[in-house]
Scaffold this active site. Structure first.
Site: not given
Ligand code: HGA
Length: 610
Positions: A2, A27, A75, A100-101, A483, A487, A490, A506, A605
């Site tokens: 995020c 991100r 995210w 974030n987190g 790789e 790609k 993704e 195999h 990202k």
């Molecule tokens: N856990 C929080 C923030 C998500 C986050 O940092 N994503 O990279 C949420 O889900 O809103």
């Protein structure tokens, strides 16, 4: 993942915040939101599901005047992407939070806060921060102390910014496991999860360290470490270019970044090779002393960086005569490890903030590895700060979620490490010199490969109706096949698997039919005859092949096999060279499939969550 942007200024900040979010959108991009406090302490909050543009459009109709504000692109980790789950989150209409987190003990805290009467309006883990700060603030004089008390109760990772709408002149920021950087302006200050967001407004930055909490006003920045002691964090001038976030003439960041590889590699080599030799100082002051004593290398990485590490394992054992293991960081960090004698732990990460890689590095250091080295693209990032040595790739900002120039510059760094370590071992020193000279030819060779882009674009048509594909390589090219498959997955969403070509018989041969394109990476090296036998195994079963082959390796196109000539190159740089056509192939297939090339679904990202 995020993105966070915040500003405290005399001027209205909403445009700065939205521009910052746009620059961080790569991100995380499932929803976005902004909250600004105006001069009357009135809070304006706008959130939208989808891209930052949705938010930007919404702000035209619902203006957010005011000089103190915070904004976020999400995210999702906890709670589906939705407007209700988008940040900023509120408690009692005055405490405003972006995060974030992941707060790992959010369920326990949620239960406790509910019994205290707090009502939750989202499914996110983040909302517990808002209510917890609000709760602690009842018994504290300052928002700063409330945040210090609240963060002590959080398990997991956070980079968080907290405002009190009743006190418009400041915000509090806290970092543990998720990066935050303070931007210093003239009579105004900023916060962001990446300097890229703030380059239009300042070039002076200080990174917060783990456990730091800071109070930021227009006039002052006061930082406290995890023990509550006032600390200074060094302010550095960034030389990152302001336009790092622009696409220029290219349709997508990814294409721009593919084409930037020659210059990114030139920059990564510049001043680091003198008289066909690599000075260990490139990796840090004490590197030579450390390298002399290293008997084993353990590489740790995730995703694309893991593939560059896999190539390096071949190089280190073959060219530098040193034993090497490689492991995915999320596995390494949770298993019992046997610590080798005189081991060097090498981490690889574009951002330097990859949560699993960082945790694995910390574990390796605790376990007693002799030294640590990181290959990284972001100066001042956590991996750089926490490693004894580093090789900074000079790829410039990489915005496309699918990594391209970061990967090839990582390979350059890893080859330089191979050469630097090989100097102290009983290996053919002339060969090391040849690899060093070959590195210098790499940018021009890549230009030659980029020139065949139209040929690769034409091939992409053959993939547009396919759902599966197989990538084959042998030896040092096996990770390149991996790789290439990554790609394609993704950005085109076509299922792609990579195999070491000798492994085909195999199992995977059972998959071969005319609906399963097989992509083969075939430089002219000691394994070419073996690879040709594998190609025949596919041909005999009716497979349709696309062979990227050295001009000298005598593959001939026919109705079952399209051969794409790749200029001859030295074996040490072949992995970088053969990466290029696979990047282009994925890109052109994705264009035909009409996917969101720079921001593929479900991905983000810089993976700063576990
Ligand atoms: N856990 C929080 C923030 C998500 C986050 O940092 N994503 O990279 C949420 O889900 O809103």
């Amino acid at each position: 993942m995020c993105g966070i942007v915040g500003a405290v200024a005399q001027r209205d900040v909403v445009d700065i915040l939205i521009e910052g979010l746009k620059r961080l959108e790569y991100r995380g991009y499932d929803s976005a939101g902004v909250a600004v406090v105006d001069s009357q302490n009135k809070l304006h909050r706008v959130r939208r599901l989808g891209k930052v543009q949705e938010l930007s459009d919404a702000v035209q109709n619902e203006p957010c005047p005011g000089g103190t504000g915070i904004a976020h692109t999400r995210w999702a980790t906890h709670g589906a992407p939705s407007e209700a789950n988008a940040h900023p989150h509120l408690s009692s209409d005055n405490i405003v939070v972006v995060h974030n987190g992941i707060i790992e003990n959010h369920e326990e805290l949620r239960g406790k806060l509910k019994t205290l009467g707090y009502v939750f309006t989202s499914q996110t883990d983040t909302e517990v921060i808002a209510h917890l700060v609000h709760h602690e603030f009842k018994s504290c004089d300052t928002l700063l102390s409330a945040v210090q008390l609240a963060t002590k109760q959080l398990d997991g990772a956070y980079g968080t910014v907290i405002m009190d709408a009743n006190d418009k002149d400041k915000f509090i920021v806290a970092r543990s496991g998720s990066p935050l950087v303070i931007g210093y302006g003239l009579g105004e200050h900023f916060i962001a999860s990446d300097i890229l967001a703030l380059l239009p407004v300042t070039r002076r930055f200080a990174y917060l360290e783990e456990g730091d909490v800071a109070e930021i006003t227009r006039q002052s920045v006061s930082i406290f470490d995890e023990n509550g002691n006032a600390v200074e964090r060094e302010i550095k001038e960034s030389d990152a270019t302001h336009d790092a976030g622009d696409k220029g003439e290219y349709r997508h960041y990814m294409l721009k970044e593919i084409y930037e590889q020659p210059i990114a590699i030139r920059n990564s080599l510049a001043g680091r090779i003198i008289d066909d030799s690599i000075d260990s100082d490139v990796f840090g002051n004490n590197a030579e002393e450390i390298f002399k004593s290293i008997e084993h290398v353990q590489i740790i990485a995730c995703g694309t960086s893991y593939h560059s590490g896999m190539v390096a394992r071949y190089w280190l054992e073959e060219f530098a005569g040193i034993s090497c293991n490689i492991e995915i960081a999320s596995e390494y960090r949770y298993r019992k490890i046997f610590v080798p004698k005189n081991g060097l732990i090498v981490t690889i990460s574009q951002s330097g903030e990859t949560a699993d890689t960082l945790a694995a590095l910390r574990k390796a250091k605790d376990l007693g590895f002799k030294a640590s080295l990181t290959i990284c693209n972001v100066p001042g990032s956590s991996l750089v700060r926490e490693s004894d040595l580093c090789f900074m790739t000079k790829a410039g900002a990489e915005i496309g979620v699918a990594s391209t120039k970061a990967f090839t510059t990582q390979l350059v760094g890893l080859m330089m490490l191979t050469i630097a370590l090989g100097k102290f071992n009983d290996v053919n020193q002339e060969k090391l010199k040849e690899h060093t000279q070959a590195l210098l030819t790499l940018p021009n060779k890549i230009d030659e490969v980029l020139a065949i882009a139209p040929r690769i674009e034409a091939l992409a048509e053959d993939f547009s109706d396919k759902n599966h594909s197989l990538f084959l390589g042998r030896g040092r090219q096996y990770p390149i096949a991996m790789e290439g498959a990554l790609k394609l997955k993704e950005i085109s969403y076509i299922h792609a698997e990579a195999y070491a070509a000798g492994e085909l018989k195999h199992g995977p041969l059972a998959l071969i039919d005319d609906d399963m394109p097989v992509i083969v990476v075939a430089p002219n090296n000691e394994l070419i005859e073996k690879l040709k036998s594998n190609v025949e195994e596919v041909r005999a079963r009716g497979g349709l092949m696309f062979v990227f082959a050295d001009v000298d390796s005598n593959f001939v196109s026919d109705e079952t096999m399209k051969v794409i000539d790749i200029p001859h190159c030295e074996i040490g740089i072949a992995p970088m060279i053969y990466t290029i056509p696979l990047q282009l192939l994925s890109y052109y297939v994705a264009i035909i499939k009409g996917t969101d090339v720079d921001q593929p679904r479900n991905l983000a990202k810089s993976v700063t969550v576990e």
